[in-house]
Design a protein around this motif. Sequence first.
Motif, mmCIF file in Angstrom:
data_model
loop_
_atom_site.group_PDB
_atom_site.id
_atom_site.type_symbol
_atom_site.label_atom_id
_atom_site.label_comp_id
_atom_site.label_asym_id
_atom_site.label_seq_id
_atom_site.Cartn_x
_atom_site.Cartn_y
_atom_site.Cartn_z
ATOM 1 N N PHE C 93 0.838 -1.196 0.000
ATOM 2 C CA PHE C 93 0.000 0.000 0.000
ATOM 3 C C PHE C 93 0.878 1.252 0.000
ATOM 4 C CE2 PHE C 93 -2.070 3.404 2.305
ATOM 5 C CZ PHE C 93 -3.320 3.460 1.722
ATOM 6 N N ILE C 94 1.855 1.274 0.895
ATOM 7 C CA ILE C 94 2.726 2.454 1.001
ATOM 8 C C ILE C 94 3.521 2.658 -0.284
ATOM 9 C CG2 ILE C 94 4.765 3.363 2.182
ATOM 10 C CD1 ILE C 94 3.694 1.971 4.725
ATOM 11 N N VAL C 95 4.068 1.562 -0.815
ATOM 12 C CA VAL C 95 4.874 1.688 -2.030
ATOM 13 C C VAL C 95 4.006 2.196 -3.184
ATOM 14 C CG1 VAL C 95 6.164 0.402 -3.771
ATOM 15 C CG2 VAL C 95 6.598 -0.002 -1.361
ATOM 16 N N GLY C 96 2.809 1.651 -3.333
ATOM 17 C CA GLY C 96 1.917 2.089 -4.405
ATOM 18 C C GLY C 96 1.570 3.561 -4.265
ATOM 19 N N ALA C 97 1.214 3.962 -3.038
ATOM 20 C CA ALA C 97 0.822 5.350 -2.823
ATOM 21 C C ALA C 97 1.994 6.285 -3.072
ATOM 22 C CB ALA C 97 0.293 5.524 -1.405
ATOM 23 N N THR C 98 3.176 5.929 -2.557
ATOM 24 C CA THR C 98 4.351 6.779 -2.763
ATOM 25 C C THR C 98 4.652 6.900 -4.257
ATOM 26 O OG1 THR C 98 5.208 6.001 -0.664
ATOM 27 C CG2 THR C 98 6.757 7.121 -2.098
ATOM 28 N N ALA C 99 4.619 5.772 -4.953
ATOM 29 C CA ALA C 99 4.925 5.795 -6.389
ATOM 30 C C ALA C 99 3.919 6.676 -7.136
ATOM 31 C CB ALA C 99 4.914 4.373 -6.947
ATOM 32 N N GLY C 100 2.641 6.481 -6.866
ATOM 33 C CA GLY C 100 1.622 7.260 -7.569
ATOM 34 C C GLY C 100 1.710 8.734 -7.253
ATOM 35 N N PHE C 101 1.870 9.044 -5.965
ATOM 36 C CA PHE C 101 1.921 10.429 -5.520
ATOM 37 C C PHE C 101 3.105 11.162 -6.145
ATOM 38 C CE2 PHE C 101 3.164 13.706 -2.463
ATOM 39 C CZ PHE C 101 1.954 14.360 -2.300
ATOM 40 N N TYR C 102 4.287 10.539 -6.082
ATOM 41 C CA TYR C 102 5.472 11.191 -6.625
ATOM 42 C C TYR C 102 5.424 11.275 -8.136
ATOM 43 C CZ TYR C 102 8.179 11.828 -2.392
ATOM 44 O OH TYR C 102 8.634 12.272 -1.186
ATOM 45 N N LEU C 103 4.903 10.237 -8.769
ATOM 46 C CA LEU C 103 4.869 10.228 -10.232
ATOM 47 C C LEU C 103 4.205 11.495 -10.743
ATOM 48 C CD1 LEU C 103 3.980 7.233 -12.518
ATOM 49 C CD2 LEU C 103 3.147 9.490 -13.032
ATOM 50 N N ILE C 104 3.002 11.749 -10.279
ATOM 51 C CA ILE C 104 2.255 12.861 -10.854
ATOM 52 C C ILE C 104 2.775 14.204 -10.345
ATOM 53 C CG2 ILE C 104 0.340 12.855 -9.203
ATOM 54 C CD1 ILE C 104 0.066 13.204 -13.011
ATOM 55 N N TYR C 106 5.905 14.994 -9.162
ATOM 56 C CA TYR C 106 7.212 15.329 -9.721
ATOM 57 C C TYR C 106 7.100 15.643 -11.207
ATOM 58 C CZ TYR C 106 10.591 14.792 -5.998
ATOM 59 O OH TYR C 106 11.359 14.991 -4.884
ATOM 60 N N PHE C 107 6.228 14.944 -11.880
ATOM 61 C CA PHE C 107 6.073 15.230 -13.307
ATOM 62 C C PHE C 107 5.601 16.664 -13.495
ATOM 63 C CE2 PHE C 107 3.652 15.228 -17.291
ATOM 64 C CZ PHE C 107 4.720 14.973 -18.121
ATOM 65 N N SER C 108 4.676 17.066 -12.648
ATOM 66 C CA SER C 108 4.133 18.417 -12.760
ATOM 67 C C SER C 108 5.158 19.474 -12.339
ATOM 68 C CB SER C 108 2.868 18.490 -11.896
ATOM 69 O OG SER C 108 2.502 19.802 -11.690
#
Lengths: 406, 225, 207
Positions: C93-104, C106-108
């Motif tokens: 759960f934590i890894v998924g949330a961290t990955a999703g949160f940072y992906l969008i 940091y991209f922005s």
Amino acid sequence: MSFHIAFLLLSVSLIVPSPSAQDEVADSVAVSDSALVVAAPPTSVIASEHEYDDGEALDLSWVPSIDDQLVGGLVIAYRVYRSTNGGELEMIEELIPGANQFTSGELSSDSSYSYVVAAVTTSGEFASNATAPLSPETEWLNYEKKWLFLIGLLIAGAVMYFIETARKGKKLFVRKIAGLEAIDDAVGRATEMGRSILFIPGIQDMDDVQTLAGLTILGRIAGTIAEYDTKLFMPVSRSLVMTAARETIKASFQTAGRPDKYSDDMVSYVTDEQFGYVAHVDGIMVREKPATVFLLGAFFAESLILAETGNSIGAIQIAGTARPAQLPFFIAACDFTLIGEELFAASAYLSNEPRALGSLKGQDVGKALAMIVIVIGVLAATIASAWQVESMQSIVDTLNSVFSTN
Amino acid sequence: MRRQIPLFITFFVGTLLILSVFIPPMETLGEDFTLFFDIIAVFAFFLGGGNLVRVHITKLIKRKPDWGFSVVTLVGFAFVLIVGLFKIGNPGDIASSVTAEGSWFQESFNYILNPLQSTMYALLAFFVASASYRAFRAKNREATILLVAAFVILLGRTPFGMALTSWIPESLSIFQIPNLAIWIMNSPNLAGQRAIMIGIGLGVVSMSLRLILGIERTYLGDDRA
Amino acid sequence: MEHFAIWVAAFLTMGIISFLYKDNAWYKLSEAIFVGISAGYWFVTLFWDNIYGKFWVGRGDDAMLYIGAFLGLLMLMRLVPKVGWISRWPLAFIVGATAGFYLINYFSSNVMRQVEDTIMPLLGTDYSATTYDMIGNIVIAVGTFSGLVYFFFSKEHKGVFGGTAKVGIFFLMITFGASFGYTVMSRMSLLIGRLDFLFGDWLGMIK
């Protein structure tokens, strides 16, 4: 700070901010003495739907009072009043002179709201008509972010396209990255010298993407360590990182066919406190004298303390972080440094797995896109400003609106 | 199955958080996640703290070298936990803040933890000096560029920099060190920062995708375990 | 009491500094105290802020809190060997949330935003730029471009491409030098702060 309507009636101006306020303004002015500072109320007050939100805000706009002048103006402030479901007016905000809009937040889509804006002078308040009741609506898609979505999709699509291409067996070229080429040698060196390897995944928790990058690299290195049968130790500053690191190392040892060599003692929790952790790691560095030190993750001020201590014991050091402020210290004190993007690319590179390598290609598509946009944008902006070329300006405006993140 | 479920959780949660940015009713999902995380971290401390205690007790029982220091660590740990959780030595009643001035907890921060933290931090001054010296001796082009830029910025932040170059005529004022330092910060430094940041952004996109798609999965351990 | 406390602080301060000479018992003692006290301090703070503060004082009836607590309990399943594997769920759960949160995010903030900021006229709007500004603008555009070339993975650093990458490294080194130089002064002031404590607060030599 909620102002009741009755209270306002008693206030100096005797002016009521209510739907009938206009008439009362006239009355009160008629009976006033000469010291009364009278101002026209704001007009054309309009409440409208705030776009792209979860039904929690309304936008207000109005034409400022004609007595609101930059020099010698009578208006000293504007007050915004709100009535919920036809109830009493409450003051919700005071704005500076010249203001002509306001976003009213923290609303509910189940209620309707009506607003009054009053111009404030030294003598009192002069209120506008109330707006028609309006309920904020929930929107399901934020169209303001459509470009973020589309360009993000394009780049994520490129990453996935290359992952798929690689999976189908197409050979993809990725250039050598010096710091990563050195990893095998660094592990080998520790084995030859009969000394240990120290792995430090930064000082942040699992909710930092750099820690995840550090752990994914650990997964690759641990495989090599298992094969060489070298001693690994990993003090960490977060309990969750301890748990995840143990899972990572265990899986790598299993994959390498050496599950018997794994032990939970390889990873130990020290303390969450930044410098307490550093004090301990510095201590064991000089006591254990590891031959190789990995510093991969999120680092702050401690980066140099750790890297210099590692340097003083003659360890080969491979560092990497995405925090630009700490990179110079790693560059000065370590043998190899993974700079920013290289940290995130490292595990894919080390895995040698086609799909992972494919993802690196996708990243390059992003870089190429950024470079193209920068070249076109800068040239167009320069031509537009130097020779006043309209068409070039429109290119610049388009690019700015596409890449705007506000 | 043991592996499929976690992989699905990662995929589902990751995708949801990405999409939440575009869907107003889901905007607060990021904040909820932070809340979850903070709470999970407290629970996880039982694992970390437990490990700390186990390591030092083992050292003590087996009389390993330096076991005496393990006793100190254990006593310190227990002392702060008891004083902090039961608010022992707190002025006022149980409802008063644990960090109230004069509480044992706060005093141990003021006179033990704080001096230790600041001193460890202050050691950086020596390490900066030794790192600069080493960079100075490394005779390659990259190190030289790094040092020259560092030197200009350093001088530019001191009155020394102005005194050294104040003779330079106004028409060439850019070469006065304080001005040069500002120019370096605003132009070449900014360019480098941007390239690094764009690279990091794309690196994060790619790595996060690998995690969400389950290509990167070692952190989940192994099926056979 | 306060006098004693200052002596303790001074003793620990010097214990840490002694590490610069070499590892020794004084440092080991300071380190042991540091680790024990700080680990406890951290947990106590976490407990009062995140458990007491959120479950008792704050928003006690919020369902979100209990989902968090449930995930936390799953994490503790590690302590039970047979069902230890369940702890991978909150981890996933934590890894998924961290990955999703940072992906969008940091991209922005790192990609979109930086590209937007780089688009600007080299000569300044309406020729308003001075020569230095102009050189600065050109440097920013060239530096950002060549820096990106350095990070390219798909092509060997050879020929024109390799040359551009070299220019990129040049810019990166200036950037690193700039942050290095920028930090040195503040680090020195930290040391001065500690010396001030030893010679002022403790020994009373500086008034």
